[in-house]
Design a protein around this motif. Structure first.
Motif, mmCIF file in Angstrom:
data_model
loop_
_atom_site.group_PDB
_atom_site.id
_atom_site.type_symbol
_atom_site.label_atom_id
_atom_site.label_comp_id
_atom_site.label_asym_id
_atom_site.label_seq_id
_atom_site.Cartn_x
_atom_site.Cartn_y
_atom_site.Cartn_z
ATOM 1 N N LEU A 195 -32.602 -9.175 9.997
ATOM 2 C CA LEU A 195 -31.586 -9.052 8.954
ATOM 3 C C LEU A 195 -30.362 -8.451 9.626
ATOM 4 N N THR A 196 -29.298 -9.236 9.756
ATOM 5 C CA THR A 196 -28.148 -8.807 10.548
ATOM 6 C C THR A 196 -26.883 -8.758 9.712
ATOM 7 N N TYR A 197 -26.042 -7.769 10.041
ATOM 8 C CA TYR A 197 -24.719 -7.641 9.424
ATOM 9 C C TYR A 197 -23.623 -7.760 10.495
ATOM 10 N N ASP A 198 -24.003 -8.240 11.664
ATOM 11 C CA ASP A 198 -23.054 -8.469 12.745
ATOM 12 C C ASP A 198 -22.217 -9.704 12.401
ATOM 13 N N ARG A 199 -20.913 -9.504 12.193
ATOM 14 C CA ARG A 199 -20.063 -10.602 11.713
ATOM 15 C C ARG A 199 -20.068 -11.785 12.670
ATOM 16 N N ASP A 200 -20.040 -11.536 13.969
ATOM 17 C CA ASP A 200 -20.025 -12.645 14.927
ATOM 18 C C ASP A 200 -21.300 -13.480 14.822
ATOM 19 N N VAL A 201 -22.441 -12.810 14.654
ATOM 20 C CA VAL A 201 -23.708 -13.538 14.511
ATOM 21 C C VAL A 201 -23.730 -14.310 13.203
ATOM 22 N N VAL A 202 -23.247 -13.680 12.126
ATOM 23 C CA VAL A 202 -23.232 -14.347 10.815
ATOM 24 C C VAL A 202 -22.320 -15.575 10.853
ATOM 25 N N VAL A 203 -21.152 -15.434 11.485
ATOM 26 C CA VAL A 203 -20.234 -16.577 11.594
ATOM 27 C C VAL A 203 -20.887 -17.711 12.382
ATOM 28 N N ALA A 204 -21.556 -17.372 13.483
ATOM 29 C CA ALA A 204 -22.219 -18.407 14.281
ATOM 30 C C ALA A 204 -23.322 -19.091 13.468
ATOM 31 N N ALA A 205 -24.092 -18.321 12.709
ATOM 32 C CA ALA A 205 -25.156 -18.901 11.881
ATOM 33 C C ALA A 205 -24.579 -19.810 10.802
ATOM 34 N N MET A 206 -23.491 -19.367 10.164
ATOM 35 C CA MET A 206 -22.852 -20.194 9.138
ATOM 36 C C MET A 206 -22.296 -21.471 9.754
ATOM 37 N N HIS A 207 -21.668 -21.335 10.906
ATOM 38 C CA HIS A 207 -21.125 -22.505 11.621
ATOM 39 C C HIS A 207 -22.238 -23.511 11.888
ATOM 40 N N SER A 208 -23.389 -23.033 12.322
ATOM 41 C CA SER A 208 -24.509 -23.917 12.634
ATOM 42 C C SER A 208 -24.962 -24.696 11.406
ATOM 43 N N LEU A 209 -25.063 -24.023 10.267
ATOM 44 C CA LEU A 209 -25.555 -24.704 9.065
ATOM 45 C C LEU A 209 -24.509 -25.672 8.505
ATOM 46 N N LEU A 210 -23.245 -25.232 8.417
ATOM 47 C CA LEU A 210 -22.230 -26.102 7.823
ATOM 48 C C LEU A 210 -21.931 -27.310 8.698
ATOM 49 N N SER A 211 -22.213 -27.213 9.993
ATOM 50 C CA SER A 211 -22.010 -28.373 10.863
ATOM 51 C C SER A 211 -22.982 -29.494 10.533
ATOM 52 N N ARG A 212 -23.983 -29.196 9.707
ATOM 53 C CA ARG A 212 -24.962 -30.208 9.308
ATOM 54 C C ARG A 212 -24.696 -30.772 7.913
ATOM 55 N N VAL A 213 -23.684 -30.237 7.220
ATOM 56 C CA VAL A 213 -23.411 -30.658 5.842
ATOM 57 C C VAL A 213 -22.578 -31.931 5.851
ATOM 58 N N ALA A 214 -23.060 -32.940 5.154
ATOM 59 C CA ALA A 214 -22.383 -34.243 5.135
ATOM 60 C C ALA A 214 -21.131 -34.179 4.266
ATOM 61 N N PRO A 215 -20.152 -35.100 4.495
ATOM 62 C CA PRO A 215 -18.976 -35.129 3.626
ATOM 63 C C PRO A 215 -19.370 -35.464 2.200
ATOM 64 N N ARG A 216 -18.635 -34.885 1.262
ATOM 65 C CA ARG A 216 -18.908 -35.175 -0.141
ATOM 66 C C ARG A 216 -18.416 -36.569 -0.478
ATOM 67 N N VAL A 217 -19.242 -37.321 -1.186
ATOM 68 C CA VAL A 217 -18.862 -38.652 -1.653
ATOM 69 C C VAL A 217 -18.533 -38.547 -3.127
ATOM 70 N N ALA A 218 -17.285 -38.815 -3.478
ATOM 71 C CA ALA A 218 -16.873 -38.680 -4.868
ATOM 72 C C ALA A 218 -17.452 -39.807 -5.704
ATOM 73 N N PRO A 219 -17.779 -39.553 -6.986
ATOM 74 C CA PRO A 219 -18.272 -40.616 -7.852
ATOM 75 C C PRO A 219 -17.207 -41.665 -8.063
#
Length: 768
Positions: free
Chosen positions: A407-431
């Motif tokens: 469980l980490t509150y290190d901002r650099d680690v949190v940013v890297a973890a967020m970057h890793s997950l969002l890099s996998r999120v596909a573009p939104r396709v509008a209806p």
């Protein structure tokens, strides 16, 4: 102006061919040119940079919004975007906007990820003196295409250019993503400089200044047109300024009395977190703990609660290994998250691109390292936390599976973890289908496309075309109707009917071409405005009520609004239609009725509270604990958790009463009640049934260990009671016999658990 969000307009099928020919000719002829607006150091007054703004040839494609609309319709957006930057670089060389000056250029994020940059880099490096470039990213691209945007920023960094985040403050989303994108320059939206200060401005100012101080980023204020705007920009913490006060866009650029150099902080090394996983972002030597699922579930819930507290300036991303772990209970929690948090993403094998409205998703391949992780990452301007866990591969019961985690509150680690997950999120396709009312209003405002099929009736009046009937109907309706063009900067109104003019107290000439926020005022609830912005950013319908202000005297009135999006044939958002009603009388009547109900509720709540509270100890009484336990039993059946009931009877209480009197006995009961309360968790409940009998309800237990946990608490309660009690009349001493009843082993209702715990208590008392 060339901006990443530059618009799409509705282009009819017959018109596409004409516009395609026009835009292709512009690209073939090299008919684009750039004008340059100065960017000034507010302390020295020196011009340190210029922003390049695109212009087409004189005629229908002169304005940038018309250029980009035509390019999207013709399918040559990438070519136009590339040509605009080439024109900016060529113009910069021609007009000596070279080092030490910096050139700001805008970029279209949806095409830059695949656009070749080598030729542009060669142009920049080959310019006399060299070009120093800062690329502007708009906040509107943040939620729509996070993965592409992160790759775009990485590529910009790789070639040595700077990054600016544009229009910060126009939407809270920019504050949420700012720590993730780590821009070198933060450009404040012109409304912050030109508008009145308020809570929203203070929130933006705090977030931007905190980021600038921690990162060394430069703050730039746009829209400075007079001395007052300049003073506001300085007060907001801006070091750079841009606007007509310093010079209008021109080619060649307006002469500068003094020029200087823009010095940017050293950028962090480029790391492609998309190739790793959040758990892999933990630095070497991180101490890892081990735990089964129940603890990780509670830690995850706590992080989610933090995210809801942070609100729309927060980004949340989580992993679920497989779609089956995205349970109904989890769906309920994430539905609440999506309603109150700026951006929410959930990834896992088998998860769709949109697991819930407002939640962005992505499926994971079986070989993806994230597939074996349990991650919950929370990031905002002033808070960063992440639960990063790795499955140890246990094959036992699901709830007993163990993970190693940090469980980490290190901002650099949190940013890297967020970057890793969002890099996998596909573009939104509008209806692709617009809401019926929105589609009808769109047709009414523009008429049908040439060659479009218009349905006609079969009876009297069949000769009336739909596009002739709808404008008349909209003009006659008592509902206010307004249409905003989402393809143009600041989404201006392009149609209002007569009812809207009456409701707003403003003529069409006063409102057309302006954003509908002109109707808002100091009484307008910022939370409701943020709801509307979030819905628009997601391309969703929105219904609700907010305070608007009527006419030049700004008289407040309650406006009930239904907003509906309109998408073109490619699925791109092009318009929003608002249908409005004045419900001031209804709202005021409801407010008065609510005030009356509140007065009644306060009185009834006090009566209810007294009816469920033991007057002597302040604990719950039998009715209170029964209601609490029945509710917890119902919740436990839904979540798979367990509930335990402990029946506590004091030993030796009668002797204290006989020796010191009933007043001392009451005093002792109060002390015992407090000791019992301090011996259990805040989520548990202690109640007095009457006399010297108490009940303790333990909630949220793991069924596998519930009986052991309950027995341990029972021993702790007995130990807490047995200590001597100083009384006014002397020192009293009692013991306690505590029996246990656990659901579901000993019963499924309050009455069954009490009976079992009571029998267990007497068994212990007799054994004693």
């Amino acid at each position: 102006m060339l901006r990443a969000e530059e618009p799409v307009v509705t282009v009819t099928s017959a018109a596409v061919g004409i516009e395609r020919t026009g835009i292709e000719q512009v690209l073939l002829d090299g008919g684009l040119r750039s004008v340059f607006q100065p960017i000034v150091d507010l302390d020295s007054g020196a011009v340190v940079a210029y922003e390049a703004l695109v212009r087409g040839p004189q005629g229908p494609l002169h304005r940038p919004d018309d250029l980009f609309a035509a390019a999207r319709a013709a399918g040559c957006l990438a070519e136009l975007d590339q040509a605009c930057r080439a024109a900016a670089f060529a113009g910069a060389v021609e007009h000596a906007v070279v080092a030490p000056l910096t050139l700001f250029v805008n970029v279209e994020p949806e095409v830059l990820d695949s656009a070749p940059l080598s030729r542009l880099l060669a142009l920049a490096e080959g310019a006399p003196g060299g070009l120093r470039v800062v690329v502007e990213i708009t906040e509107r691209a943040l939620a729509a295409r996070p993965a592409e945007l992160l790759r775009t920023v990485a590529r910009i960094r790789e070639i040595g250019w700077g990054v600016a985040l544009d229009d910060v403050g126009a939407d809270a989303m920019s504050l949420a993503f700012m720590p993730l994108l780590r821009p070198d320059v933060v450009k404040l939206d012109l409304r912050l400089v030109q508008g009145r200060p308020g809570a929203a401005v203070a929130q933006i100012m705090n977030a931007v200044n905190a980021y600038a101080q921690s990162s060394g980023a430069v703050v730039l204020a746009e829209g400075i047109e007079d001395e007052g705007h300049l003073r506001t920009a300085r007060a907001l913490g801006a070091q750079l300024g841009q606007g007509w006060f310093f010079g209008r866009p021109a080619a060649p650029p307006p002469p500068a009395a003094v020029t200087g150099e823009l010095v940017l902080a050293a950028a962090a090394p480029v790391v492609d977190h998309g190739l790793t996983s959040p758990f892999a972002a933990l630095p070497p030597g991180t101490v890892l703990r081990r735990s089964a699922k129940p603890l990780l579930i509670e830690v995850s819930k706590q992080l989610e609660r933090e995210a809801r507290r942070l609100g729309d300036t927060c980004v949340v991303a989580s992993t679920f290994q497989e779609a089956r772990h995205f349970t109904p209970a989890t769906r309920s929690r994430y539905r609440d998250l999506a309603d109150g948090v700026g951006f929410v993403a959930a990834v896992g094998e088998g998860l769709p691109e949109s697991p819930l409205p407002g939640v962005r998703g992505a499926t994971l391949a079986a070989g993806d390292p994230v597939r074996g992780e349990w991650d919950v990452v929370v990031l905002s301007p002033h808070f960063a936390a992440a639960l990063l866990a790795r499955d140890l591969g246990d094959e036992g019961p699901d709830r007993e599976r163990e993970f190693e985690y940090a469980l980490t509150y290190d901002r650099d680690v949190v940013v890297a973890a967020m970057h890793s997950l969002l890099s996998r999120v596909a573009p939104r396709v509008a209806p692709r289908e617009a809401a019926p009312v929105a589609a009808a209003a769109a047709v009414a405002s523009s008429g049908p496309a040439p060659g479009a099929v218009v349905r006609r009736g079969a009876g009297p009046g069949a000769d009336l075309d739909l596009h002739r009937l709808l404008p008349r109907a909209l003009a006659a309706t008592t509902s206010g109707v307004a249409i905003a063009d989402m393809t143009r900067p600041d989404a201006p109104l392009v149609y209002v009917n007569a009812a809207f003019e009456r409701l707003s107290g403003r003529s069409a000439s006063e409102v057309l071409g302006r954003n509908c926020r002109l109707l808002q005022g100091p009484d307008t609830d910022p939370a409701v405005v943020n709801e509307i912005r979030s819905a628009i950013a997601a391309g969703r319908e929105w219904r609700g009520v907010l305070v608007n202000h009527r006419g030049p005297r700004r008289v407040p009135w309650w406006n009930e609004i239904h907003l509906a999006p309109v998408f073109d044939e490619t699925g791109r958002l092009v318009q929003y239609v608002g249908v409005q009603h004045d419900v001031t009388d209804r709202v005021r009547a409801q407010q008065e009725a609510e005030r009356e109900r509140a007065r009644s509720r306060s009185y009834l709540h006090r009566i209810e509270e007294l009816a469920h509270t033991d007057a002597l100890t302040g604990l719950a009484n039998r009715r209170g604990v029964e209601r609490f336990v029945e509710a917890e039993l119902l919740r436990a059946r839904e979540t798979g958790e367990a509930v335990a009931l402990l029946f506590c009877d004091l030993d030796g209480f009668k002797a204290v009463n006989d020796r010191f009197g009933h007043a001392a006995g009451d005093e002792l009961l109060g002390v015992v009640a407090q000791r019992l309360r301090r011996s259990v968790r805040e989520s548990d409940l202690v109640a007095r049934l009457g006399g010297d009998e108490f009940v303790v309800a333990l909630t949220g237990l793991d069924p596998a260990s519930a009986q052991r946990d309950a027995a341990r608490v029972a021993r702790a309660l007995a130990d807490a009671v047995i200590a001597p009690v100083p009384l006014s009349a002397g020192v009293g001493s009692v013991g306690a016999s505590v029996g246990v009843g656990v659901q579901p082993a000993h019963g499924a209702t309050f009455a069954e658990l009490v009976r079992h715990a009571d029998r267990d208590m007497y068994r212990i008392k007799r054994g004693a």
